[in-house]
Write a protein that holds these residues in place. Structure first.
Motif, PDB file in Angstrom:
ATOM      1  N   VAL A  82       0.865  -1.185   0.000  1.00  0.00           N
ATOM      2  CA  VAL A  82       0.000   0.000   0.000  1.00  0.00           C
ATOM      3  C   VAL A  82       0.897   1.230   0.000  1.00  0.00           C
ATOM      4  O   VAL A  82       1.679   1.436   0.927  1.00  0.00           O
ATOM      5  CB  VAL A  82      -0.930   0.039   1.231  1.00  0.00           C
ATOM      6  N   ILE A  83       0.790   2.027  -1.063  1.00  0.00           N
ATOM      7  CA  ILE A  83       1.531   3.292  -1.166  1.00  0.00           C
ATOM      8  C   ILE A  83       0.515   4.375  -1.521  1.00  0.00           C
ATOM      9  O   ILE A  83      -0.218   4.236  -2.505  1.00  0.00           O
ATOM     10  CB  ILE A  83       2.617   3.244  -2.264  1.00  0.00           C
ATOM     11  N   HIS A  84       0.460   5.420  -0.734  1.00  0.00           N
ATOM     12  CA  HIS A  84      -0.467   6.511  -1.023  1.00  0.00           C
ATOM     13  C   HIS A  84       0.279   7.834  -1.134  1.00  0.00           C
ATOM     14  O   HIS A  84       1.196   8.110  -0.351  1.00  0.00           O
ATOM     15  CB  HIS A  84      -1.527   6.651   0.072  1.00  0.00           C
ATOM     16  N   PHE A  85      -0.130   8.639  -2.096  1.00  0.00           N
ATOM     17  CA  PHE A  85       0.276  10.046  -2.121  1.00  0.00           C
ATOM     18  C   PHE A  85      -0.870  10.807  -1.466  1.00  0.00           C
ATOM     19  O   PHE A  85      -2.022  10.689  -1.887  1.00  0.00           O
ATOM     20  CB  PHE A  85       0.493  10.537  -3.559  1.00  0.00           C
ATOM     21  N   GLU A  86      -0.578  11.553  -0.413  1.00  0.00           N
ATOM     22  CA  GLU A  86      -1.615  12.199   0.381  1.00  0.00           C
ATOM     23  C   GLU A  86      -1.444  13.716   0.419  1.00  0.00           C
ATOM     24  O   GLU A  86      -0.323  14.223   0.396  1.00  0.00           O
ATOM     25  CB  GLU A  86      -1.590  11.676   1.820  1.00  0.00           C
ATOM     26  N   LYS A  87      -2.550  14.390   0.509  1.00  0.00           N
ATOM     27  CA  LYS A  87      -2.580  15.827   0.771  1.00  0.00           C
ATOM     28  C   LYS A  87      -3.357  16.024   2.065  1.00  0.00           C
ATOM     29  O   LYS A  87      -4.524  15.648   2.166  1.00  0.00           O
ATOM     30  CB  LYS A  87      -3.273  16.582  -0.359  1.00  0.00           C
ATOM     31  N   LYS A  88      -2.694  16.565   3.079  1.00  0.00           N
ATOM     32  CA  LYS A  88      -3.362  16.858   4.345  1.00  0.00           C
ATOM     33  C   LYS A  88      -3.684  18.345   4.377  1.00  0.00           C
ATOM     34  O   LYS A  88      -2.796  19.184   4.225  1.00  0.00           O
ATOM     35  CB  LYS A  88      -2.487  16.462   5.536  1.00  0.00           C
ATOM     36  N   ILE A  89      -4.946  18.651   4.586  1.00  0.00           N
ATOM     37  CA  ILE A  89      -5.434  20.031   4.532  1.00  0.00           C
ATOM     38  C   ILE A  89      -5.822  20.484   5.932  1.00  0.00           C
ATOM     39  O   ILE A  89      -6.537  19.768   6.653  1.00  0.00           O
ATOM     40  CB  ILE A  89      -6.648  20.127   3.594  1.00  0.00           C
ATOM     41  N   LYS A  90      -5.349  21.641   6.306  1.00  0.00           N
ATOM     42  CA  LYS A  90      -5.679  22.227   7.607  1.00  0.00           C
ATOM     43  C   LYS A  90      -6.536  23.467   7.380  1.00  0.00           C
ATOM     44  O   LYS A  90      -6.165  24.361   6.610  1.00  0.00           O
ATOM     45  CB  LYS A  90      -4.389  22.616   8.343  1.00  0.00           C
ATOM     46  N   PHE A  91      -7.714  23.500   8.015  1.00  0.00           N
ATOM     47  CA  PHE A  91      -8.603  24.661   7.930  1.00  0.00           C
ATOM     48  C   PHE A  91      -9.023  25.019   9.345  1.00  0.00           C
ATOM     49  O   PHE A  91      -9.792  24.302   9.973  1.00  0.00           O
ATOM     50  CB  PHE A  91      -9.824  24.350   7.062  1.00  0.00           C
ATOM     51  N   LYS A  92      -8.456  26.125   9.873  1.00  0.00           N
ATOM     52  CA  LYS A  92      -8.700  26.533  11.252  1.00  0.00           C
ATOM     53  C   LYS A  92      -8.322  25.380  12.180  1.00  0.00           C
ATOM     54  O   LYS A  92      -7.181  24.952  12.204  1.00  0.00           O
ATOM     55  CB  LYS A  92     -10.145  27.004  11.417  1.00  0.00           C
ATOM     56  N   ASP A  93      -9.281  24.832  12.953  1.00  0.00           N
ATOM     57  CA  ASP A  93      -8.970  23.736  13.864  1.00  0.00           C
ATOM     58  C   ASP A  93      -9.379  22.384  13.295  1.00  0.00           C
ATOM     59  O   ASP A  93      -9.464  21.396  14.027  1.00  0.00           O
ATOM     60  CB  ASP A  93      -9.677  23.952  15.210  1.00  0.00           C
ATOM     61  N   TYR A  94      -9.623  22.341  11.999  1.00  0.00           N
ATOM     62  CA  TYR A  94     -10.098  21.105  11.376  1.00  0.00           C
ATOM     63  C   TYR A  94      -9.083  20.595  10.354  1.00  0.00           C
ATOM     64  O   TYR A  94      -8.299  21.357   9.805  1.00  0.00           O
ATOM     65  CB  TYR A  94     -11.448  21.340  10.679  1.00  0.00           C
ATOM     66  N   ILE A  95      -9.152  19.293  10.101  1.00  0.00           N
ATOM     67  CA  ILE A  95      -8.265  18.688   9.106  1.00  0.00           C
ATOM     68  C   ILE A  95      -9.077  17.829   8.141  1.00  0.00           C
ATOM     69  O   ILE A  95     -10.164  17.344   8.478  1.00  0.00           O
ATOM     70  CB  ILE A  95      -7.174  17.810   9.762  1.00  0.00           C
ATOM     71  N   ALA A  96      -8.548  17.665   6.946  1.00  0.00           N
ATOM     72  CA  ALA A  96      -9.112  16.737   5.974  1.00  0.00           C
ATOM     73  C   ALA A  96      -7.949  16.117   5.220  1.00  0.00           C
ATOM     74  O   ALA A  96      -6.852  16.681   5.177  1.00  0.00           O
ATOM     75  CB  ALA A  96     -10.060  17.454   5.019  1.00  0.00           C
ATOM     76  N   LYS A  97      -8.197  14.962   4.619  1.00  0.00           N
ATOM     77  CA  LYS A  97      -7.134  14.281   3.894  1.00  0.00           C
ATOM     78  C   LYS A  97      -7.676  13.733   2.583  1.00  0.00           C
ATOM     79  O   LYS A  97      -8.763  13.164   2.539  1.00  0.00           O
ATOM     80  CB  LYS A  97      -6.546  13.151   4.748  1.00  0.00           C
ATOM     81  N   VAL A  98      -6.892  13.940   1.528  1.00  0.00           N
ATOM     82  CA  VAL A  98      -7.203  13.374   0.215  1.00  0.00           C
ATOM     83  C   VAL A  98      -6.022  12.494  -0.155  1.00  0.00           C
ATOM     84  O   VAL A  98      -4.866  12.862   0.079  1.00  0.00           O
ATOM     85  CB  VAL A  98      -7.377  14.485  -0.851  1.00  0.00           C
ATOM     86  N   LYS A  99      -6.289  11.326  -0.726  1.00  0.00           N
ATOM     87  CA  LYS A  99      -5.174  10.450  -1.082  1.00  0.00           C
ATOM     88  C   LYS A  99      -5.484   9.658  -2.348  1.00  0.00           C
ATOM     89  O   LYS A  99      -6.645   9.429  -2.685  1.00  0.00           O
ATOM     90  CB  LYS A  99      -4.836   9.502   0.067  1.00  0.00           C
TER      91      LYS A  99
END
Length: 237
Positions: A82-99
């Protein structure tokens, strides 16, 4: 804020082994271990973090910019299954992840400088990364290596992890290098406690992680490892 993304709350704390023992004992009756753990209740994570020519991700974090993103390739238990390229997004006190998944062949091509492989399949995230590599010189900066002990609870989609033995790969950029020998990036008595949840956290879990003297911190593994490199004269930024 992108309404199409699933944003979650994220809290981070730096704790010692005694605090880890107390919190873990409390959580055992409230949460389950993640299904991916091994016999010891842990698994290994290794990530290759990227930044642009201006070290934007690093400086935005150090500067306290609340809305930001960072990019990484991540593997588990040193396997290329399993290999993922990920983008971790920070918005104020929240996070989201796209991979998006990568094949080992795509990874090897990227490390060799062939960014055209990111255009295969026309995946939006990989196309975004391709453009950043081409126009902003997004490139590998540091390997981040640690052992994770995870607990989960379906109520509130709570995930609590203890990240131990934080190490960095110094100047190396190949996460599959058999000769890679990561070195400790922080005091080995310290553990990073991360708490993630959706809209709410059950009261019993909130109580379980409350300890006297426990203070929320900005414990970015990427920044810790980049600072270690700089303090040991491996890089300038």
């Amino acid at each position: 804020m992108n309404e199409d993304l699933k944003y979650r709350n994220e809290l981070k704390f730096m704790i010692n082994h005694h605090q880890h023992f107390i919190i873990r004992q409390r959580l055992k009756g409230l949460m389950k271990q993640d299904k991916h753990v091994g016999a010891g209740g842990e698994y290994h994570i290794r990530s290759l973090y990227f930044d642009d020519i201006h070290n934007t991700a690093l400086h935005e974090k150090l500067g306290g910019i609340r809305d930001r993103a960072k990019y990484r390739i991540r593997i588990y238990n040193r396997s290329d299954g399993v290999i993922h390229f990920e983008k971790k997004i920070k918005f104020k006190d929240y996070i989201a992840k796209v991979k998006e998944p990568l094949t080992r062949e795509m990874y090897d091509a990227l490390l060799a400088g062939d960014i055209s492989v990111l255009q295969e399949g026309r995946k939006p995230l990989l196309l975004e990364i391709h453009d950043l590599m081409k126009n902003s010189l997004l490139a590998p900066k540091v390997i981040v290596d640690y052992v994770r002990e995870p607990f989960v609870n379906e109520h509130g989609n709570v995930r609590i992890t203890f990240d131990k033995e934080l190490r960095t790969g110094l100047h190396a950029t190949d996460i599959f290098d058999p000769e890679l020998a990561p070195v400790s990036a922080i005091d080995q008595n310290l553990i990073i406690l991360e708490v993630k949840y959706d809209e709410y956290m059950p009261a019993a879990i909130q109580t379980a992680i409350q300890l006297e003297g426990l203070n929320r911190q900005s414990a970015s593994k990427y920044v810790i490892c980049r600072k270690y490199l700089k303090s040991n004269s491996w890089e300038d930024y």
